[in-house]
Design a protein around this motif. Structure first.
Motif, PDB file in Angstrom:
ATOM      1  N   ILE A   1       9.332  -1.771  -7.109  1.00  0.00           N
ATOM      2  CA  ILE A   1       9.197  -3.206  -7.336  1.00  0.00           C
ATOM      3  C   ILE A   1       8.337  -3.827  -6.236  1.00  0.00           C
ATOM      4  CG2 ILE A   1      10.460  -5.331  -7.856  1.00  0.00           C
ATOM      5  CD1 ILE A   1      12.956  -3.431  -8.207  1.00  0.00           C
ATOM      6  N   VAL A   2       8.504  -3.340  -5.014  1.00  0.00           N
ATOM      7  CA  VAL A   2       7.645  -3.760  -3.905  1.00  0.00           C
ATOM      8  C   VAL A   2       6.185  -3.425  -4.231  1.00  0.00           C
ATOM      9  CG1 VAL A   2       7.087  -3.388  -1.472  1.00  0.00           C
ATOM     10  CG2 VAL A   2       9.480  -3.534  -2.187  1.00  0.00           C
ATOM     11  N   GLN A   3       5.968  -2.227  -4.771  1.00  0.00           N
ATOM     12  CA  GLN A   3       4.613  -1.800  -5.122  1.00  0.00           C
ATOM     13  C   GLN A   3       4.016  -2.702  -6.202  1.00  0.00           C
ATOM     14  OE1 GLN A   3       2.850   0.938  -3.600  1.00  0.00           O
ATOM     15  NE2 GLN A   3       1.209  -0.249  -4.595  1.00  0.00           N
ATOM     16  N   GLN A   4       4.846  -3.159  -7.134  1.00  0.00           N
ATOM     17  CA  GLN A   4       4.387  -4.084  -8.174  1.00  0.00           C
ATOM     18  C   GLN A   4       3.786  -5.331  -7.541  1.00  0.00           C
ATOM     19  OE1 GLN A   4       7.448  -5.077 -11.051  1.00  0.00           O
ATOM     20  NE2 GLN A   4       6.251  -6.723 -11.952  1.00  0.00           N
ATOM     21  N   ALA A   5       4.437  -5.835  -6.487  1.00  0.00           N
ATOM     22  CA  ALA A   5       3.920  -7.011  -5.781  1.00  0.00           C
ATOM     23  C   ALA A   5       2.645  -6.675  -5.006  1.00  0.00           C
ATOM     24  CB  ALA A   5       4.990  -7.554  -4.839  1.00  0.00           C
ATOM     25  N   ILE A   6       2.643  -5.535  -4.340  1.00  0.00           N
ATOM     26  CA  ILE A   6       1.467  -5.127  -3.562  1.00  0.00           C
ATOM     27  C   ILE A   6       0.246  -4.996  -4.463  1.00  0.00           C
ATOM     28  CG2 ILE A   6       0.457  -3.170  -2.303  1.00  0.00           C
ATOM     29  CD1 ILE A   6       3.207  -2.821  -0.972  1.00  0.00           C
ATOM     30  N   ASP A   7       0.446  -4.460  -5.661  1.00  0.00           N
ATOM     31  CA  ASP A   7      -0.668  -4.306  -6.604  1.00  0.00           C
ATOM     32  C   ASP A   7      -1.264  -5.651  -6.994  1.00  0.00           C
ATOM     33  OD1 ASP A   7      -0.332  -1.571  -6.562  1.00  0.00           O
ATOM     34  OD2 ASP A   7       0.817  -1.478  -8.420  1.00  0.00           O
ATOM     35  N   ALA A   8      -0.483  -6.721  -6.826  1.00  0.00           N
ATOM     36  CA  ALA A   8      -0.963  -8.069  -7.112  1.00  0.00           C
ATOM     37  C   ALA A   8      -1.363  -8.797  -5.825  1.00  0.00           C
ATOM     38  CB  ALA A   8       0.111  -8.871  -7.840  1.00  0.00           C
ATOM     39  N   ASP A   9      -1.534  -8.052  -4.721  1.00  0.00           N
ATOM     40  CA  ASP A   9      -1.887  -8.619  -3.415  1.00  0.00           C
ATOM     41  C   ASP A   9      -0.828  -9.600  -2.916  1.00  0.00           C
ATOM     42  OD1 ASP A   9      -4.143  -7.297  -2.527  1.00  0.00           O
ATOM     43  OD2 ASP A   9      -5.533  -8.645  -3.566  1.00  0.00           O
ATOM     44  N   MET A  10       0.443  -9.250  -3.132  1.00  0.00           N
ATOM     45  CA  MET A  10       1.541 -10.106  -2.716  1.00  0.00           C
ATOM     46  C   MET A  10       2.454  -9.407  -1.713  1.00  0.00           C
ATOM     47  SD  MET A  10       1.669 -13.131  -4.236  1.00  0.00           S
ATOM     48  CE  MET A  10       0.526 -13.874  -5.425  1.00  0.00           C
ATOM     49  N   MET A  11       3.015 -10.198  -0.794  1.00  0.00           N
ATOM     50  CA  MET A  11       4.129  -9.754   0.024  1.00  0.00           C
ATOM     51  C   MET A  11       5.400  -9.926  -0.813  1.00  0.00           C
ATOM     52  SD  MET A  11       3.024 -11.745   3.502  1.00  0.00           S
ATOM     53  CE  MET A  11       4.178 -10.923   4.597  1.00  0.00           C
TER      54      MET A  11
ATOM     55  N   SER B   1       4.092  -5.450   2.042  1.00  0.00           N
ATOM     56  CA  SER B   1       2.897  -6.262   2.211  1.00  0.00           C
ATOM     57  C   SER B   1       1.668  -5.403   1.948  1.00  0.00           C
ATOM     58  CB  SER B   1       2.834  -6.813   3.640  1.00  0.00           C
ATOM     59  OG  SER B   1       1.563  -7.378   3.909  1.00  0.00           O
ATOM     60  N   PRO B   2       0.649  -5.978   1.333  1.00  0.00           N
ATOM     61  CA  PRO B   2      -0.603  -5.224   1.214  1.00  0.00           C
ATOM     62  C   PRO B   2      -1.187  -4.972   2.594  1.00  0.00           C
ATOM     63  CG  PRO B   2      -0.917  -7.514   0.541  1.00  0.00           C
ATOM     64  CD  PRO B   2       0.544  -7.319   0.737  1.00  0.00           C
ATOM     65  N   GLY B   3      -1.899  -3.885   2.720  1.00  0.00           N
ATOM     66  CA  GLY B   3      -2.517  -3.537   3.988  1.00  0.00           C
ATOM     67  C   GLY B   3      -4.017  -3.808   3.970  1.00  0.00           C
TER      68      GLY B   3
ATOM     69  N   GLU C   1      -7.872  -3.366   3.326  1.00  0.00           N
ATOM     70  CA  GLU C   1      -8.556  -2.836   2.152  1.00  0.00           C
ATOM     71  C   GLU C   1      -8.871  -1.364   2.352  1.00  0.00           C
ATOM     72  OE1 GLU C   1      -8.908  -3.856  -1.448  1.00  0.00           O
ATOM     73  OE2 GLU C   1      -8.974  -5.578  -0.094  1.00  0.00           O
ATOM     74  N   GLY C   2      -8.370  -0.529   1.440  1.00  0.00           N
ATOM     75  CA  GLY C   2      -8.587   0.910   1.562  1.00  0.00           C
ATOM     76  C   GLY C   2      -7.608   1.590   2.492  1.00  0.00           C
ATOM     77  N   GLY C   3      -6.693   0.822   3.109  1.00  0.00           N
ATOM     78  CA  GLY C   3      -5.727   1.386   4.045  1.00  0.00           C
ATOM     79  C   GLY C   3      -4.337   1.495   3.439  1.00  0.00           C
ATOM     80  N   LYS C   4      -3.351   1.664   4.302  1.00  0.00           N
ATOM     81  CA  LYS C   4      -1.972   1.855   3.858  1.00  0.00           C
ATOM     82  C   LYS C   4      -1.210   0.524   3.845  1.00  0.00           C
ATOM     83  CE  LYS C   4      -2.442   6.351   3.623  1.00  0.00           C
ATOM     84  NZ  LYS C   4      -1.829   7.302   4.549  1.00  0.00           N
ATOM     85  N   PRO C   5      -0.466   0.247   2.789  1.00  0.00           N
ATOM     86  CA  PRO C   5       0.369  -0.953   2.764  1.00  0.00           C
ATOM     87  C   PRO C   5       1.624  -0.745   3.602  1.00  0.00           C
ATOM     88  CG  PRO C   5       0.754   0.323   0.790  1.00  0.00           C
ATOM     89  CD  PRO C   5      -0.341   1.033   1.546  1.00  0.00           C
ATOM     90  N   PHE C   6       2.354  -1.809   3.816  1.00  0.00           N
ATOM     91  CA  PHE C   6       3.659  -1.745   4.476  1.00  0.00           C
ATOM     92  C   PHE C   6       4.729  -1.762   3.390  1.00  0.00           C
ATOM     93  CE2 PHE C   6       7.341  -4.337   5.837  1.00  0.00           C
ATOM     94  CZ  PHE C   6       7.859  -3.501   6.816  1.00  0.00           C
ATOM     95  N   ILE C   7       5.568  -0.715   3.325  1.00  0.00           N
ATOM     96  CA  ILE C   7       6.657  -0.662   2.354  1.00  0.00           C
ATOM     97  C   ILE C   7       7.918  -0.178   3.060  1.00  0.00           C
ATOM     98  CG2 ILE C   7       7.534   0.340   0.211  1.00  0.00           C
ATOM     99  CD1 ILE C   7       4.686   0.752  -0.714  1.00  0.00           C
ATOM    100  N   LEU C   8       8.879  -1.072   3.194  1.00  0.00           N
ATOM    101  CA  LEU C   8      10.182  -0.723   3.758  1.00  0.00           C
ATOM    102  C   LEU C   8      11.199  -0.679   2.624  1.00  0.00           C
ATOM    103  CD1 LEU C   8      12.183  -0.335   6.166  1.00  0.00           C
ATOM    104  CD2 LEU C   8      12.454  -2.822   6.148  1.00  0.00           C
TER     105      LEU C   8
END
Length: 366
Positions: A139-149, A179-181, A183-190
Motif C-alpha cells: 500500500i505504501v508502494q501504491q502511494a510512492i508510484d503516485a509520487d506521494m508520501m 516516501s519517493p526517493g 529520481e532513479g534512486g531508492k524510495p523510503f519504505i518502512l
C-alpha cells in the motif's frame, strides 16, 4: 519459459521450488475467482500477495491463500463483497470494507487518499469492517508510484501482551510509511511490526518444520520457546519492551477506535475458522511531498539522505548499510529473474486447494 510440475521429483522437505511471479499471480487470480471473487478484485489481491513474495516477505505472500479460503468456507469472509467509499470532508473519507478482502478496502482507501492529496495536499482515509490486508508495504508502494508520501496503519487480532501484562490483548499490528526517493534512486519504505518478529514468521516456521529464535515468543506457560507450534499457543514479545507495546496500542487507537471497527482484542485473526467476521480497521494517509518546495528539490534532498545513510561510517563487522526497504527491493530484483522459492509442502498445500475447485496446479520454473 517451459515449466514442469511443481512437485515432480522433489523429495527433500526444504528443497526450494521456484515459481515465476507471472505463474504465481495467474494461479492466485484463478483460485480466488473459483471461490467467487470478482475478477477485478482477484487481480488486486493477487498483485499484493505476489509482491510480498517477490520482496521476500514470504509470511504475507500467496501461502496466505489457504487460511483466506478457509475463512471463505466458514462464511467469515465474503468473497463476493466489495468495499464502498463515503466522502466526509474534502480531505477525509471513510471506506466500509463490508467484510470483503482487506486488500480491496486498503487499495480503495489509498486511491482516495492519493486523489485528495493531489488536489489539497493531504488525504486521510479510515477503513472499517475490513480484513487482513497482507504486507503493508504494497500500500505504501501504491502511494510512492503516485509520487506521494504515506502512512499506513492497521490493527489485528490479539497476539501481544501490553507491557506488564501476560494475556494476549494487542495485535502484532504493523506500522508502515514511505516516501519517493531521488529520481532513479531508492524510495523510503518502512514496514515493521511492534513485536520482535511478525507473527506470520511463526506460522511460516511451523509450516516448514523449522525452529524459531527463543527471543520471539513465549509458550502457553510463559516460557521462552524455539518451537513455533508452542509459540502460537502463547504470546509474541514486543520489540523494545514498553515501546513496542505502546506502538501496538497506537495502531489500535488510529485503526480500530477511530474507524468504528473492533479494538482492544476484539479483532478476529486471519487463521480463525469459527465463522466470526474479522472487523479489522485501517488508517491511511497520503501526503503531497512538494507542499513546501518543488518535487524535484524534495527528491534531491531524499537522495542526499539516502547517500548519507548508506555511506556513513560502519561499525565493525558490518559490510553494508541499507536504507529502509532497500533489502526487499534487492530481493525483488533477484526474484523477478530467479523466481519465488517455496518448499514442497507449501506447493502441495496450494495444489490441494486448486484441485478442490478444479483449478490448474501451480507450475514451477524449469
Amino acid at each position: 519459459m517451459a515449466s514442469t510440475s511443481a512437485t515432480a521429483t522433489v523429495d527433500e522437505p526444504l528443497y526450494k521450488i521456484h515459481i515465476s511471479s507471472t505463474a504465481a499471480k495467474t494461479f492466485t487470480q484463478n483460485l480466488l475467482i473459483a471461490h467467487g471473487v470478482p475478477e477485478e478484485n482477484a487481480s488486486i489481491i493477487a498483485h499484493a500477495l505476489v509482491l510480498a513474495d517477490l520482496r521476500g516477505v514470504d509470511t504475507h505472500g500467496i501461502m496466505r491463500l489457504e487460511p483466506y479460503i478457509k475463512r471463505i468456507r466458514s462464511k467469515a469472509l465474503d468473497p463476493l463483497s466489495s468495499p464502498t467509499l463515503h466522502q466526509i470532508t474534502p480531505v477525509v473519507a471513510q471506506v466500509d470494507g463490508r467484510n470483503s478482502f482487506g486488500f480491496l478496502g486498503a487499495h480503495m482507501g489509498m486511491q482516495a487518499a492519493i486523489s485528495m492529496a493531489q488536489t489539497f495536499g493531504i488525504g486521510m482515509v479510515s477503513v472499517k469492517h475490513s480484513n487482513h490486508f497482507g504486507m503493508s508495504a504494497w500500500i505504501v508502494q501504491q502511494a510512492i508510484d503516485a509520487d506521494m508520501m504515506s502512512l499506513v496503519f492497521t490493527n489485528s487480532s490479539p497476539a501481544l501482551p501490553v507491557w506488564g501484562g501476560k494475556e494476549k490483548l494487542m495485535g502484532v499490528s504493523p506500522i508502515a510509511c514511505g516516501s519517493p526517493g531521488k529520481e532513479g534512486g531508492k524510495p523510503f519504505i518502512l514496514d515493521m511490526a511492534p513485536s520482535v518478529a511478525a507473527r506470520g514468521k511463526i506460522h511460516k516456521a511451523a509450516r516448514r518444520g523449522e525452529k524459531i529464535p527463543v527471543d520471539w515468543a513465549l509458550d502457553g506457560d510463559g516460557e521462552r520457546t524455539d518451537d513455533p507450534e508452542k509459540a502460537l499457543q502463547g504470546v509474541m514479545l514486543p520489540v523494545g519492551g514498553p515501546k513496542g507495546s505502546a506502538l501496538s496500542i497506537m495502531m489500535d487507537v488510529f485503526s480500530g477506535v477511530l474507524s468504528g471497527s473492533a479494538f482492544a482484542g476484539g479483532v478476529t485473526g486471519p487463521y480463525d475458522t469459527s465463522g466470526k467476521e474479522a472487523d479489522v480497521g485501517h488508517f491511511l494517509v497520503a501526503i503531497k511531498p512538494d507542499l513546501f518546495m518543488g518535487l524535484e528539490e524534495f527528491k534531491e534532498r531524499m537522495g542526499v539522505l539516502y547517500e548519507k545513510v548508506v555511506g556513513c561510517e560502519r561499525m565493525k563487522g558490518v559490510e553494508r548499510i541499507y536504507f529502509p526497504g532497500e533489502i526487499e527491493l534487492d530481493i525483488c530484483e533477484e526474484r523477478v529473474t530467479s523466481g519465488i522459492p517455496f518448499v514442497k509442502a507449501e506447493i502441495e498445500v496450494l495444489n490441494r486447494e486448486a484441485e478442490a475447485v478444479g483449478c490448474a496446479r501451480i507450475e514451477a520454473m524449469s
